[in-house]
Design a protein around this motif. Structure first.
Motif, PDB file in Angstrom:
ATOM      1  N   MET A  31       0.821  -1.210   0.000  1.00 45.52           N
ATOM      2  CA  MET A  31       0.000   0.000   0.000  1.00 45.52           C
ATOM      3  C   MET A  31       0.859   1.266   0.000  1.00 45.52           C
ATOM      4  SD  MET A  31      -3.406  -0.544   2.272  1.00 45.52           S
ATOM      5  CE  MET A  31      -4.726  -1.644   1.756  1.00 45.52           C
ATOM      6  N   LYS A  32       1.962   1.245   0.738  1.00 50.52           N
ATOM      7  CA  LYS A  32       2.865   2.400   0.753  1.00 50.52           C
ATOM      8  C   LYS A  32       3.433   2.644  -0.639  1.00 50.52           C
ATOM      9  CE  LYS A  32       2.864   3.482   5.207  1.00 50.52           C
ATOM     10  NZ  LYS A  32       2.417   4.803   5.706  1.00 50.52           N
ATOM     11  N   LEU A  33       3.837   1.562  -1.321  1.00 50.15           N
ATOM     12  CA  LEU A  33       4.378   1.687  -2.678  1.00 50.15           C
ATOM     13  C   LEU A  33       3.317   2.191  -3.643  1.00 50.15           C
ATOM     14  CD1 LEU A  33       6.516  -1.580  -2.859  1.00 50.15           C
ATOM     15  CD2 LEU A  33       7.376   0.762  -2.764  1.00 50.15           C
ATOM     16  N   LEU A  34       2.095   1.688  -3.499  1.00 48.92           N
ATOM     17  CA  LEU A  34       1.001   2.128  -4.366  1.00 48.92           C
ATOM     18  C   LEU A  34       0.701   3.607  -4.156  1.00 48.92           C
ATOM     19  CD1 LEU A  34      -1.305  -0.985  -3.966  1.00 48.92           C
ATOM     20  CD2 LEU A  34      -0.358  -0.177  -6.135  1.00 48.92           C
ATOM     21  N   GLU A  35       0.750   4.039  -2.904  1.00 47.61           N
ATOM     22  CA  GLU A  35       0.511   5.455  -2.596  1.00 47.61           C
ATOM     23  C   GLU A  35       1.579   6.327  -3.264  1.00 47.61           C
ATOM     24  OE1 GLU A  35      -0.568   8.013   1.359  1.00 47.61           O
ATOM     25  OE2 GLU A  35       1.267   6.813   1.415  1.00 47.61           O
ATOM     26  N   GLN A  36       2.848   5.893  -3.163  1.00 46.23           N
ATOM     27  CA  GLN A  36       3.946   6.643  -3.772  1.00 46.23           C
ATOM     28  C   GLN A  36       3.792   6.728  -5.280  1.00 46.23           C
ATOM     29  OE1 GLN A  36       7.560   4.737  -2.438  1.00 46.23           O
ATOM     30  NE2 GLN A  36       7.064   5.061  -0.273  1.00 46.23           N
ATOM     31  N   ALA A  37       3.257   5.655  -5.881  1.00 48.38           N
ATOM     32  CA  ALA A  37       3.090   5.618  -7.336  1.00 48.38           C
ATOM     33  C   ALA A  37       1.792   6.283  -7.792  1.00 48.38           C
ATOM     34  CB  ALA A  37       3.122   4.167  -7.825  1.00 48.38           C
ATOM     35  N   GLY A  38       0.985   6.741  -6.837  1.00 44.55           N
ATOM     36  CA  GLY A  38      -0.294   7.360  -7.184  1.00 44.55           C
ATOM     37  C   GLY A  38      -1.308   6.356  -7.697  1.00 44.55           C
ATOM     38  N   SER A  39      -1.169   5.079  -7.288  1.00 41.44           N
ATOM     39  CA  SER A  39      -2.035   4.021  -7.812  1.00 41.44           C
ATOM     40  C   SER A  39      -2.855   3.324  -6.747  1.00 41.44           C
ATOM     41  CB  SER A  39      -1.175   2.977  -8.548  1.00 41.44           C
ATOM     42  OG  SER A  39      -0.525   3.564  -9.652  1.00 41.44           O
ATOM     43  N   LEU A  40      -2.927   3.910  -5.551  1.00 42.71           N
ATOM     44  CA  LEU A  40      -3.728   3.310  -4.494  1.00 42.71           C
ATOM     45  C   LEU A  40      -5.204   3.425  -4.860  1.00 42.71           C
ATOM     46  CD1 LEU A  40      -3.467   2.088  -1.568  1.00 42.71           C
ATOM     47  CD2 LEU A  40      -4.058   4.379  -0.751  1.00 42.71           C
ATOM     48  N   LYS A  41      -5.928   2.334  -4.773  1.00 44.92           N
ATOM     49  CA  LYS A  41      -7.346   2.326  -5.115  1.00 44.92           C
ATOM     50  C   LYS A  41      -8.185   2.909  -3.983  1.00 44.92           C
ATOM     51  CE  LYS A  41      -7.111  -1.745  -8.140  1.00 44.92           C
ATOM     52  NZ  LYS A  41      -7.623  -1.179  -9.376  1.00 44.92           N
ATOM     53  N   GLY A  42      -9.365   3.397  -4.324  1.00 49.99           N
ATOM     54  CA  GLY A  42     -10.299   3.899  -3.334  1.00 49.99           C
ATOM     55  C   GLY A  42     -10.034   5.340  -2.940  1.00 49.99           C
ATOM     56  N   SER A  43     -10.917   5.873  -2.117  1.00 52.48           N
ATOM     57  CA  SER A  43     -10.814   7.279  -1.694  1.00 52.48           C
ATOM     58  C   SER A  43     -10.183   7.433  -0.318  1.00 52.48           C
ATOM     59  CB  SER A  43     -12.214   7.906  -1.680  1.00 52.48           C
ATOM     60  OG  SER A  43     -13.075   7.181  -0.809  1.00 52.48           O
ATOM     61  N   LEU A  44      -9.965   6.312   0.390  1.00 52.50           N
ATOM     62  CA  LEU A  44      -9.385   6.381   1.731  1.00 52.50           C
ATOM     63  C   LEU A  44      -7.868   6.412   1.669  1.00 52.50           C
ATOM     64  CD1 LEU A  44     -11.620   3.717   3.560  1.00 52.50           C
ATOM     65  CD2 LEU A  44     -11.944   6.196   3.479  1.00 52.50           C
ATOM     66  N   SER A  45      -7.245   6.979   2.695  1.00 56.20           N
ATOM     67  CA  SER A  45      -5.783   7.025   2.780  1.00 56.20           C
ATOM     68  C   SER A  45      -5.229   5.647   3.097  1.00 56.20           C
ATOM     69  CB  SER A  45      -5.354   8.002   3.868  1.00 56.20           C
ATOM     70  OG  SER A  45      -5.680   7.466   5.151  1.00 56.20           O
ATOM     71  N   VAL A  46      -3.908   5.508   2.983  1.00 56.66           N
ATOM     72  CA  VAL A  46      -3.263   4.246   3.317  1.00 56.66           C
ATOM     73  C   VAL A  46      -3.592   3.832   4.746  1.00 56.66           C
ATOM     74  CG1 VAL A  46      -1.030   3.150   3.814  1.00 56.66           C
ATOM     75  CG2 VAL A  46      -1.350   4.393   1.693  1.00 56.66           C
ATOM     76  N   GLU A  47      -3.423   4.751   5.685  1.00 59.93           N
ATOM     77  CA  GLU A  47      -3.637   4.406   7.091  1.00 59.93           C
ATOM     78  C   GLU A  47      -5.099   4.052   7.358  1.00 59.93           C
ATOM     79  OE1 GLU A  47      -1.336   3.741   9.211  1.00 59.93           O
ATOM     80  OE2 GLU A  47       0.218   4.346   7.770  1.00 59.93           O
ATOM     81  N   GLU A  48      -6.010   4.754   6.685  1.00 64.61           N
ATOM     82  CA  GLU A  48      -7.441   4.434   6.859  1.00 64.61           C
ATOM     83  C   GLU A  48      -7.743   3.035   6.329  1.00 64.61           C
ATOM     84  OE1 GLU A  48      -9.709   8.747   6.611  1.00 64.61           O
ATOM     85  OE2 GLU A  48      -8.933   7.858   4.753  1.00 64.61           O
ATOM     86  N   GLN A  49      -7.142   2.685   5.193  1.00 68.76           N
ATOM     87  CA  GLN A  49      -7.363   1.351   4.638  1.00 68.76           C
ATOM     88  C   GLN A  49      -6.720   0.282   5.513  1.00 68.76           C
ATOM     89  OE1 GLN A  49      -6.876   0.784   0.402  1.00 68.76           O
ATOM     90  NE2 GLN A  49      -7.373   2.908  -0.046  1.00 68.76           N
ATOM     91  N   LEU A  50      -5.494   0.546   5.974  1.00 64.70           N
ATOM     92  CA  LEU A  50      -4.810  -0.427   6.829  1.00 64.70           C
ATOM     93  C   LEU A  50      -5.571  -0.666   8.132  1.00 64.70           C
ATOM     94  CD1 LEU A  50      -1.094   0.670   6.329  1.00 64.70           C
ATOM     95  CD2 LEU A  50      -2.113  -1.504   5.609  1.00 64.70           C
ATOM     96  N   SER A  51      -6.221   0.371   8.624  1.00 63.40           N
ATOM     97  CA  SER A  51      -6.963   0.232   9.888  1.00 63.40           C
ATOM     98  C   SER A  51      -8.170  -0.693   9.736  1.00 63.40           C
ATOM     99  CB  SER A  51      -7.422   1.605  10.391  1.00 63.40           C
ATOM    100  OG  SER A  51      -8.466   2.124   9.565  1.00 63.40           O
ATOM    101  N   LEU A  52      -8.592  -0.919   8.495  1.00 64.85           N
ATOM    102  CA  LEU A  52      -9.745  -1.788   8.245  1.00 64.85           C
ATOM    103  C   LEU A  52      -9.360  -3.270   8.172  1.00 64.85           C
ATOM    104  CD1 LEU A  52     -11.557   0.315   5.471  1.00 64.85           C
ATOM    105  CD2 LEU A  52     -12.311  -0.014   7.833  1.00 64.85           C
ATOM    106  N   ILE A  53      -8.055  -3.552   8.076  1.00 69.08           N
ATOM    107  CA  ILE A  53      -7.598  -4.929   7.872  1.00 69.08           C
ATOM    108  C   ILE A  53      -6.947  -5.454   9.146  1.00 69.08           C
ATOM    109  CG2 ILE A  53      -6.175  -6.463   6.442  1.00 69.08           C
ATOM    110  CD1 ILE A  53      -6.140  -4.240   4.317  1.00 69.08           C
ATOM    111  N   SER A  54      -7.412  -6.604   9.603  1.00 73.07           N
ATOM    112  CA  SER A  54      -6.833  -7.209  10.798  1.00 73.07           C
ATOM    113  C   SER A  54      -6.759  -8.717  10.646  1.00 73.07           C
ATOM    114  CB  SER A  54      -7.668  -6.854  12.038  1.00 73.07           C
ATOM    115  OG  SER A  54      -8.993  -7.339  11.889  1.00 73.07           O
ATOM    116  N   GLY A  55      -5.909  -9.335  11.440  1.00 73.53           N
ATOM    117  CA  GLY A  55      -5.810 -10.789  11.453  1.00 73.53           C
ATOM    118  C   GLY A  55      -6.683 -11.360  12.547  1.00 73.53           C
ATOM    119  N   CYS A  56      -7.052 -12.624  12.377  1.00 71.81           N
ATOM    120  CA  CYS A  56      -7.936 -13.267  13.341  1.00 71.81           C
ATOM    121  C   CYS A  56      -7.484 -14.711  13.541  1.00 71.81           C
ATOM    122  CB  CYS A  56      -9.365 -13.223  12.821  1.00 71.81           C
ATOM    123  SG  CYS A  56     -10.601 -13.384  14.097  1.00 71.81           S
TER     124      CYS A  56
END
Length: 297
Positions: A31-56
């Protein structure tokens, strides 16, 4: 990453906890690399997207409250059936059970499940973050609402879902891909073309237009419409098709010949293969940007 880009909370489950930790670490890097390349999908920031993903660590906890479950274990029918039987016993009547299988038939995969009406194959294409197609393949008893909901969800996360009307071995993408592989192998095996030149035919020929339009629209545009094309070319096509040989055996001798040619371009050690895959993904990223600019939505 795709589901999080659409604003959905995602829980990752695996029997190996290290797999989850590795996944979360790799997702953050990607996600960090995608953000740097301007290719991150969606309207949320990297940190907002990462906060949605967790392990179980627990499967029951992972699926609690879920609206969609995407199974991504190895292509082993018995393993997948075991997992779906486990899920079948703990889910409610609302969640969709979806498999990422590329060729296992839904009628075998979901046989005997109580929640079979909620089951569907949603086959993504590798790498799915850059290639948006998803094949939706229902079980004969899958409810139409399950197909519709899965279609809408895939559209929501920026994918391009298509409906396979009834199950068939290999679905659609792999049937087309295997037809190309089969004839490619025959042409190389019979000494008609070298492996590297064979790949040029696709990358610098057919693939150029197939990146934007499919074979049927190609036919339609290569004459004054489809009827005109069939009138002009169908006899010639049938003549050539009759010269096609049997299904290749994929013999070791031909495999070694092809491998030798491929290794001249990309050596088959992990480092070179990983670098080439990264280059492929970067090309796909650029192509996706181009298509979004030139294709009517």
């Amino acid at each position: 990453m795709l589901f999080a880009s659409g604003g959905f909370q995602v829980k990752l489950y695996d029997i190996e906890q290290q797999q989850i930790r590795n996944a979360l670490e790799n997702i953050r890097k990607e996600m960090k690399l995608l953000e740097q390349a301007g290719s991150l999908k969606g309207s949320l920031s990297v940190e907002e997207q990462l906060s949605l993903i967790s392990g179980c660590p627990n499967i029951q906890e992972a699926v609690e409250g879920a609206m969609h479950i995407q199974e991504c274990v190895p292509e082993d029918l018995e393993l997948k059936k075991k997992i779906f039987a486990q899920l079948d016993s703990i889910i409610d009547d609302r969640v969709i059970l979806s498999s990422s299988t590329s060729c296992l038939m839904p009628s075998k995969l979901f046989a005997g499940l109580v929640h079979v009406k909620q089951c569907i194959v949603a086959h993504p294409v590798n790498p799915p973050y850059y290639i948006p197609l998803v094949e939706l393949v229902p079980h004969p008893e899958t409810a139409p609402t399950t197909v519709d909901r899965t279609h809408a969800l895939m559209k929501k996360i920026g994918q391009c879902p298509m409906r396979v009307q009834k199950e068939v071995a290999g679905f659609v993408l792999n049937r087309l891909q295997y037809a190309i592989i089969s004839e490619a192998w025959r042409l190389v095996e019979e000494g008609i073309v070298s492996p590297s030149d064979l790949d040029l035919v696709m990358s610098e020929g057919l693939g150029m237009r197939y990146a934007f339009i499919g074979p049927l629209e190609t036919m339609h545009l290569n004459a004054e419409g489809m009827l005109s094309y069939c009138d002009r070319y169908s006899e010639g096509i049938k003549h050539v098709l009759q010269t096609f040989g049997p299904i290749p055996e994929f013999s070791r001798a031909t495999a070694e010949k092809v491998n030798q040619d491929m290794c001249m371009k990309v050596p088959d050690d992990p480092e070179h293969l990983a670098a080439r895959r990264q280059w492929r993904d970067e090309c796909l990223m650029r192509l996706a940007k181009l298509k979004s600019q030139v294709q009517p939505q």
